[in-house]
Scaffold this active site. Structure first.
Site, PDB file in Angstrom:
ATOM      1  N   GLY A  31       3.776 -10.510  -2.724  1.00 14.93           N
ATOM      2  CA  GLY A  31       4.165 -11.655  -1.898  1.00 14.93           C
ATOM      3  C   GLY A  31       4.845 -11.167  -0.633  1.00 14.93           C
TER       4      GLY A  31
ATOM      5  CG  MET B 285      -0.326  -0.099   2.531  1.00 15.28           C
ATOM      6  SD  MET B 285      -1.603  -0.317   3.782  1.00 15.28           S
ATOM      7  CE  MET B 285      -0.610  -0.561   5.250  1.00 15.28           C
TER       8      MET B 285
ATOM      9  CG  HIS C 101      -1.378 -13.319  -6.216  1.00 21.89           C
ATOM     10  ND1 HIS C 101      -0.141 -13.625  -5.688  1.00 21.89           N
ATOM     11  CD2 HIS C 101      -2.224 -13.250  -5.143  1.00 21.89           C
ATOM     12  CE1 HIS C 101      -0.241 -13.746  -4.384  1.00 21.89           C
ATOM     13  NE2 HIS C 101      -1.480 -13.516  -4.020  1.00 21.89           N
TER      14      HIS C 101
END
Lengths: 146, 480
Positions: B406, B380, B403
């Site tokens: 990690g 973030m 994705h």
């Protein structure tokens, strides 16, 4: 010799990269299961609660082995917490064997304010699940998906 | 257990077949990433997945691999549709946890001065946190069945977004052959009031700025313009999916014994795809996947309302347009070319993203020439990436890529590292406004708990699995 309660740590957090785990201890299967439940709820809600527990659920689980029974027990408490929006706090195990357990779980309803500092546990996993004997103690490790 | 990983080239490592492994493992990582990966049990988990009956070619791991439960996070495997198995643990508890990206007609200069108000408004509109609920009215069982069968289109029919959104969702936001009858009582109870909620943990809603464009043609196709505002949403199927996975892991434990399957980790419990247990799990899992598609569709609508109310603008001025919506945790029957032959396989993606290349028939016409958008959120505080799938991905990874960043730090270590620091102030100083239900989540999810997503994306780019399209810089985040 039965160890006094204060001489061992009932549960502690263990490291896991993505998720979270606990190591729980108990002098008996019954105390191990209670401490594991307290450990899991401590991960979810680590704060003191002033209000009394107000609701009660009767929990019955069965499984083929004691470690699977532990997983089922914790999964059942998690379900009570998530589905009924309560914080289970008191665990009274009425009967327990290697593959069967009956307990009363008393919980406090979650207010909106309480939701603000709660961690979500999605599930109790089977990964690395174990119950071992360490001298007179039972020691369990459980990894939770969060 | 020490697992050997042999370097194949600068981005690829092989875990040779040994013991009862049915196929080798392939891990995508740089040299320095592999040093970190070797420090936990994730390589062992890649090897464990290679034990699944019917696994085809390799047990794969993307560069955001980290220690999970059963499968590693970032783990991918394909099992033969006739001879293979399906493993609920290979999908995970948060079924169809996924990400969607929305482009807007707004730009950084318009939003930066209002970012605090916007984040605050989003936090009011989108319920977050543990047990978050009541974004919309509690649904009857009949309505829940319709959500489970129809996914995002259920939400569109009720006014959450438009039909054109469906073209920009993996599988048009609905996995066919979802079977509500295969779902037990408890998931319905847990799912009844959670649609339209973000949840907790690493789930988020983020306002970002398109900071850099790497591949202008693809960026143009995706509607991404430098300096424009985009919104990213990361969440899944909430308690509905968690409970379905938990219920079916018990079924899979029994099936593993019943069908005489030997596995190194109970969390890998599985059932033959053609068995009654396997079929029922697939039907139930698809219900959860559809619930998650509907969930993200509703949240998008709530986010748009928050923007419009805060900025007092029309839908046209907001210009919300769905770029794409992808699944991270899923098992899907797909056809891939294996050793030159078309083969029907069940692709398990556990913390991995479908990354279909140009020309694939599953892509909407307007993305067909470019390839599928691949959304890779970072942490973030730093940045996220938009990439695009390639034909090499179709050949090498069953059309799959990474994705996210990690984790490289456990939540416990992250909490410890955050002690005594004002993390909100630190994020504010780096230009990110944040609201969350508790400080613990912020501390656990702090930027340095994650790998640098740029490293992860670069491995996939250099390996030719995806191409970088754009980089997004977060300026506002809400979390559970």
């Amino acid at each position: 010799m039965k160890l006094p309660h204060a001489t061992y740590t009932p549960f502690e957090e263990i490291d896991h990269t993505a998720d979270v785990g606990i190591r729980a201890r108990g002098e008996s299967l019954s105390s191990l299961f209670v401490n594991a439940a307290k450990g899991m709820m401590w991960l979810i809600y680590p704060h003191a609660l002033n209000s009394d527990a107000e609701c009660r659920d009767l929990v019955r689980v069965h499984a083929s082995t004691s470690d699977t029974l532990l997983r089922e027990w914790l999964a059942e408490i998690l379900y009570v917490h998530a589905a009924k929006h309560v914080i289970p706090r008191h665990f009274d195990i009425r009967s327990i064997s290697e593959n069967k357990l009956e307990a009363s779980v008393r919980s406090t309803p979650m207010s909106d304010a309480m939701c603000n500092d709660v961690s979500e546990i999605k599930a109790v996993t089977w990964h690395g699940l174990s119950i071992k004997r360490d001298g007179s103690m039972y020691v369990a490790e459980i990894i939770f998906d969060i | 257990m020490s697992i050997e990983a042999k370097k194949i080239d600068d981005t690829t490592w092989e875990i040779p077949k040994s013991g009862r492994m049915r196929v080798p493992g392939i891990v995508y990582a740089s040299e320095s990433m592999m040093h970190t990966i070797r420090q936990d049990q994730s390589l062992e988990q890649v090897a464990n997945v290679a034990h699944l009956p019917g696994i085809v070619k390799y047990s794969l791991a993307m560069p955001d691999i980290h220690w999970g439960y059963g499968f590693p996070i970032g783990g991918v495997c394909a099992t033969d549709a006739d001879e293979g198995v399906i493993s609920p643990g290979g999908v995970g508890y948060d079924i169809n946890c996924g990400v969607r990206l929305i482009s807007t007609a707004l730009n950084a200069e318009q939003i930066r001065p209002r970012i605090r108000d916007l984040v605050s408004s989003l936090f009011r509109y989108v319920p977050t946190g543990v047990g978050s609920s009541k974004a919309i009215s509690k649904l009857s069982r009949t309505e829940l069945f319709a959500v489970a069968r129809n996914g995002a289109s259920w939400a569109v029919e009720r006014g959450f977004g438009s039909t054109s959104d469906l073209d920009c969702i993996e599988d048009r936001g609905c996995l066919e052959d979802a079977d509500p009858e295969a779902v037990d009582q408890r998931p319905w109870e847990r799912g009844a009031d959670q649609l339209g909620t973000l949840g907790s943990g690493n789930h988020f809603l983020e306002i970002g700025i398109v900071e850099e464009i790497y591949y202008p043609e693809a960026a143009a196709a995706f509607g991404l313009i430098k300096n424009a505002i985009a919104v990213m949403i990361h969440c899944g199927s909430r308690g509905f999916g968690y409970q379905i996975c938990d219920d079916y892991l018990k079924v899979a434990q029994q099936a593993t014994q019943k069908y005489g399957i030997t596995l190194p980790d109970r969390q890998l419990a599985c059932a033959p795809l053609r068995s009654d247990e396997g079929r029922r799990y697939l039907g139930a899992m698809r219900c959860a996947a559809n619930y998650a598609f509907a969930n993200r569709q509703i949240i998008t609508h709530l986010a748009e309302e928050a923007f419009r109310e805060t900025l007092q603008i029309s839908p046209r001025e907001a210009g919300f347009k769905l770029v794409y919506d992808i699944c991270h945790n899923i098992a899907k029957l797909e056809t891939h070319t294996v050793d030159g032959v078309q083969q029907r396989v069940c692709v398990h993606r556990k913390g991995a993203t479908r990354a279909f290349g140009p020309g694939d028939k599953h892509l909407p016409e307007f993305y067909s020439r470019i390839g599928q958008p691949v959304l890779v959120p970072g942490d973030m505080g730093r940045y996220s990436y938009v990439c695009v799938g390639t034909n090499k991905a179709m050949h090498d990874t069953f059309g799959t890529s990474c994705h996210g960043a990690g984790r490289h730090m456990s939540r416990k270590k992250a909490l410890s590292a955050g002690k005594g620091r004002d993390l909100i102030a630190e994020l504010n100083e780096s230009g990110v406004e944040i609201m969350a239900t508790g400080m613990k989540t912020i501390a656990e999810e702090m930027p340095h708990a994650y790998k640098d997503v740029a490293d992860v994306v670069n491995v996939m780019h250099d390996a030719g699995i995806t191409k970088k399209v754009a980089k997004l810089r977060p300026i506002g985040v809400i979390k559970g």
